[in-house]
Structure formats: structure tokens, C-alpha cells
Motif scaffolding. Structure first.
Motif, mmCIF file in Angstrom:
data_model
loop_
_atom_site.group_PDB
_atom_site.id
_atom_site.type_symbol
_atom_site.label_atom_id
_atom_site.label_comp_id
_atom_site.label_asym_id
_atom_site.label_seq_id
_atom_site.Cartn_x
_atom_site.Cartn_y
_atom_site.Cartn_z
ATOM 1 N N GLY A 39 0.811 -1.209 0.000
ATOM 2 C CA GLY A 39 0.000 0.000 0.000
ATOM 3 C C GLY A 39 0.843 1.256 0.000
ATOM 4 N N LEU A 40 1.984 1.210 0.702
ATOM 5 C CA LEU A 40 2.850 2.378 0.795
ATOM 6 C C LEU A 40 3.663 2.610 -0.467
ATOM 7 C CD1 LEU A 40 4.110 2.051 4.474
ATOM 8 C CD2 LEU A 40 2.207 3.387 3.584
ATOM 9 N N MET A 41 3.492 1.779 -1.457
ATOM 10 C CA MET A 41 4.132 2.002 -2.750
ATOM 11 C C MET A 41 3.286 2.897 -3.647
ATOM 12 S SD MET A 41 5.910 -1.709 -3.531
ATOM 13 C CE MET A 41 7.013 -1.025 -4.778
ATOM 14 N N ALA A 42 2.241 3.480 -3.097
ATOM 15 C CA ALA A 42 1.401 4.416 -3.847
ATOM 16 C C ALA A 42 2.224 5.613 -4.302
ATOM 17 C CB ALA A 42 0.237 4.883 -2.968
ATOM 18 N N PRO A 43 1.806 6.267 -5.381
ATOM 19 C CA PRO A 43 2.534 7.450 -5.858
ATOM 20 C C PRO A 43 2.198 8.682 -5.038
ATOM 21 C CG PRO A 43 0.612 7.067 -7.236
ATOM 22 C CD PRO A 43 0.667 5.921 -6.255
ATOM 23 N N SER A 44 3.099 9.661 -5.078
ATOM 24 C CA SER A 44 2.838 10.965 -4.463
ATOM 25 C C SER A 44 3.692 12.016 -5.159
ATOM 26 C CB SER A 44 3.142 10.939 -2.962
ATOM 27 O OG SER A 44 4.511 10.641 -2.722
ATOM 28 N N GLY A 45 3.233 13.259 -5.131
ATOM 29 C CA GLY A 45 3.959 14.341 -5.768
ATOM 30 C C GLY A 45 5.354 14.499 -5.188
ATOM 31 N N PHE A 46 6.371 14.527 -6.054
ATOM 32 C CA PHE A 46 7.777 14.619 -5.660
ATOM 33 C C PHE A 46 8.179 13.488 -4.702
ATOM 34 C CE2 PHE A 46 6.953 19.056 -6.916
ATOM 35 C CZ PHE A 46 8.021 19.264 -7.788
ATOM 36 N N LEU A 144 -4.664 8.266 -2.032
ATOM 37 C CA LEU A 144 -4.063 7.372 -3.028
ATOM 38 C C LEU A 144 -3.510 6.129 -2.337
ATOM 39 C CD1 LEU A 144 -2.100 9.878 -5.318
ATOM 40 C CD2 LEU A 144 -4.154 8.594 -5.930
ATOM 41 N N ALA A 145 -2.842 6.340 -1.211
ATOM 42 C CA ALA A 145 -2.306 5.201 -0.466
ATOM 43 C C ALA A 145 -3.416 4.348 0.121
ATOM 44 C CB ALA A 145 -1.362 5.698 0.635
ATOM 45 N N VAL A 146 -4.476 5.000 0.618
ATOM 46 C CA VAL A 146 -5.611 4.257 1.169
ATOM 47 C C VAL A 146 -6.235 3.366 0.104
ATOM 48 C CG1 VAL A 146 -7.945 4.482 2.126
ATOM 49 C CG2 VAL A 146 -6.099 5.936 2.985
ATOM 50 N N ALA A 147 -6.398 3.894 -1.104
ATOM 51 C CA ALA A 147 -6.963 3.091 -2.197
ATOM 52 C C ALA A 147 -6.072 1.901 -2.507
ATOM 53 C CB ALA A 147 -7.149 3.962 -3.439
ATOM 54 N N HIS A 148 -4.759 2.117 -2.531
ATOM 55 C CA HIS A 148 -3.831 1.004 -2.756
ATOM 56 C C HIS A 148 -3.989 -0.055 -1.664
ATOM 57 C CE1 HIS A 148 -1.847 3.222 -5.918
ATOM 58 N NE2 HIS A 148 -0.890 2.325 -6.018
ATOM 59 N N ILE A 149 -4.060 0.399 -0.415
ATOM 60 C CA ILE A 149 -4.192 -0.536 0.702
ATOM 61 C C ILE A 149 -5.451 -1.376 0.562
ATOM 62 C CG2 ILE A 149 -4.676 -0.650 3.184
ATOM 63 C CD1 ILE A 149 -2.682 1.685 3.523
ATOM 64 N N MET A 150 -6.566 -0.762 0.187
ATOM 65 C CA MET A 150 -7.818 -1.501 0.073
ATOM 66 C C MET A 150 -7.746 -2.571 -1.014
ATOM 67 S SD MET A 150 -10.908 1.230 0.714
ATOM 68 C CE MET A 150 -10.431 2.361 -0.602
ATOM 69 N N LEU A 156 -5.460 -10.117 -0.956
ATOM 70 C CA LEU A 156 -4.989 -11.076 0.046
ATOM 71 C C LEU A 156 -6.137 -11.626 0.893
ATOM 72 C CD1 LEU A 156 -1.771 -9.182 1.186
ATOM 73 C CD2 LEU A 156 -1.887 -11.211 -0.267
ATOM 74 N N GLY A 157 -7.368 -11.350 0.467
ATOM 75 C CA GLY A 157 -8.531 -11.899 1.148
ATOM 76 C C GLY A 157 -9.009 -11.094 2.335
ATOM 77 N N VAL A 158 -8.506 -9.878 2.493
ATOM 78 C CA VAL A 158 -8.863 -9.038 3.637
ATOM 79 C C VAL A 158 -9.790 -7.917 3.168
ATOM 80 C CG1 VAL A 158 -7.982 -7.476 5.424
ATOM 81 C CG2 VAL A 158 -6.705 -9.553 4.827
ATOM 82 N N ASP A 159 -10.897 -7.741 3.875
ATOM 83 C CA ASP A 159 -11.881 -6.725 3.520
ATOM 84 C C ASP A 159 -11.589 -5.419 4.257
ATOM 85 O OD1 ASP A 159 -13.763 -8.378 1.843
ATOM 86 O OD2 ASP A 159 -13.760 -9.560 3.687
ATOM 87 N N SER A 160 -12.246 -4.355 3.814
ATOM 88 C CA SER A 160 -11.981 -3.035 4.385
ATOM 89 C C SER A 160 -13.244 -2.185 4.349
ATOM 90 C CB SER A 160 -10.857 -2.337 3.617
ATOM 91 O OG SER A 160 -11.212 -2.162 2.249
ATOM 92 N N CYS A 161 -13.170 -1.031 5.019
ATOM 93 C CA CYS A 161 -14.320 -0.123 5.041
ATOM 94 C C CYS A 161 -13.828 1.304 5.248
ATOM 95 C CB CYS A 161 -15.279 -0.510 6.156
ATOM 96 S SG CYS A 161 -16.745 0.560 6.252
ATOM 97 N N PRO A 162 -13.605 2.068 4.178
ATOM 98 C CA PRO A 162 -13.181 3.460 4.355
ATOM 99 C C PRO A 162 -14.294 4.276 5.005
ATOM 100 C CG PRO A 162 -13.766 3.042 2.059
ATOM 101 C CD PRO A 162 -13.816 1.719 2.767
ATOM 102 N N MET A 163 -13.932 5.071 6.022
ATOM 103 C CA MET A 163 -14.940 5.771 6.812
ATOM 104 C C MET A 163 -14.601 7.252 6.953
ATOM 105 S SD MET A 163 -15.384 2.965 9.889
ATOM 106 C CE MET A 163 -16.576 3.994 10.745
#
Length: 220
Positions: A39-46, A144-150, A156-163
Motif C-alpha cells: 500500500g505504501l508504494m502508492a505514488p505521491s507528488g515529488f 491514493l495510499a488508502v486506495a492502494h491498501i484496500m 490477500l482476502g482481507v476486507d476493508s471499510c473506508p470511513m
């Protein structure tokens, strides 16, 4: 131990749902570690990587967090809850230097580009041409990182719920989050109880995607 995906990328995206209730089954340490790593391999500016995550697993702390989130049950049912934050200190010169040094170590940044970063990043946050505030920028990249994590979690079979339903000031006080760190969202992670939430549908691409200018029909 290398984690084997359960779903490929396409299936993970198509099958992901916001889980409203979770089983008590814990997430294996290796699985959680891989979710965070990828998840932490998400892109970010600079490559500033403004995201910060508090990993909440103790039930007592989840109870406190639930009280900040209008007593929504998924907070205490999920074995893991991430408090997803954006860090406004990424605009400081000393932080920029840590990113430059990281890039030099990997071969991604040379001396010329380092000088560009030292000049361009402060200007970005001074004039902010595409955002209203630095908080808007850090939240944008954190999500962006949150979306990658989800998506990684689902693979990997793990569910999520952004709140978004929480009182940020209360979360910051209870979890000792510094002033310059903003709470962006909460993300329970675990194994959803059945039946799963039904697919709510999505607008077709021709309704929300345009060709060349806004409102012009896109034909694919």
C-alpha cells in the motif's frame, strides 16, 4: 514468508466492497505487513509520501476510536483499524532533504534534480496552483495510499471499510496526533461477515468520462 494473493488485480477491484461488519478472526502478522508494504508504494507528488497510519489493534483503543466515530460497530469488530493521516510538515526543508537523500540512495535523484526539488516543492506549497490548502494536498495523496491498501488487502482476502464518519478533533486528542497532522479517514481491516454488501452499481464510462473537453461524448 511471501504472501500469496487470493484474487488477481481485476477480481480484487471488482469484488471489493465496504464491509459493515467483521468476524473476530485476526489478520496474520505477515498479511498485515504485506498490505502495508504494498500500500505504501502508492505514488505521491515529488515522492513526498505525506501519509501516516496509526495501526490500532488493542480492543481498548478501538473502543475509544468507536466513540469518536458515532459508535459505528465496524470499528470494534474489525481486528485492525488504520487511522489514516496526512502530514503537513512535508513542506519543511529538512523533510524535503530526507526525500532527496532517499532518492539519491536509490539512484532516482541526481544533483540537478535535487536542486529542482529544493526550488519547486516550496513554490508548490506557497502558490498551490491546483489546491486550496496544504491539507487538501496531503489528504489527496493519503487517499491514493488508502486506495492502494484496500485493493492490496482484497487481493490477500482481507476486507476493508473506508470511513469519513468521525470527529477528527476527538481522534487527534485521544491518539495524541500532532497539530500539523490531519486525520483523513478511518480504515477498518478484517474478514467481512456474510452476506456481503451488494454491489451498488457504477455509472457507465460514457456518463462520467468525456472526450477532450467537459461534456463531449467519449466513444470507445
Amino acid at each position: 514468508m511471501e504472501q500469496q494473493t487470493i484474487l488477481d488485480l481485476k477480481d480484487a477491484i471488482e469484488q471489493r466492497r465496504a464491509a459493515r461488519s467483521f468476524r473476530s478472526e485476526p489478520i496474520p502478522e505477515a498479511t498485515l505487513s504485506e498490505i502495508l508494504r504494498l500500500g505504501l508504494m502508492a505514488p505521491s507528488g515529488f515522492n513526498l509520501q505525506p501519509w501516516r497510519f496509526i495501526v490500532v489493534r488493542e480492543q481498548e483503543n478501538k473502543e475509544k476510536l468507536k466513540a469518536c466515530a458515532f459508535n459505528q460497530r465496524q470499528i470494534t469488530e474489525a481486528p485492525v483499524v488504520l487511522i489514516c493521516c496526512g502530514d503537513r510538515t512535508v513542506a519543511k526543508p529538512e523533510y524535503i532533504e530526507t526525500i532527496i537523500n532517499m532518492g539519491k540512495e536509490t539512484g532516482a535523484v541526481n544533483d540537478g534534480y535535487a536542486d529542482v526539488m529544493r526550488q519547486s516543492i516550496p513554490q508548490l506549497f506557497e502558490y498551490h496552483p491546483s489546491f486550496e490548502s496544504i491539507e487538501a494536498w496531503t489528504n489527496r495523496h493519503t487517499m491514493l495510499a488508502v486506495a492502494h491498501i484496500m485493493i492490496v488487502a482484497k487481493s490477500l482476502g482481507v476486507d476493508s471499510c473506508p470511513m469519513e464518519g468521525f470527529v477528527a478533533a476527538q481522534v487527534k486528542e485521544i491518539f495524541q496526533i500532532p497539530t500539523e497532522i490531519d486525520v483523513c479517514c478511518l480504515l477498518p481491516l478484517g474478514y467481512a461477515t456474510e452476506p456481503f454488501k451488494h454491489y451498488g452499481g457504477r455509472f457507465p464510462s460514457e456518463q462520467v468520462c468525456y472526450s477532450e473537453t467537459y461534456g463531449q461524448t467519449l466513444r470507445l
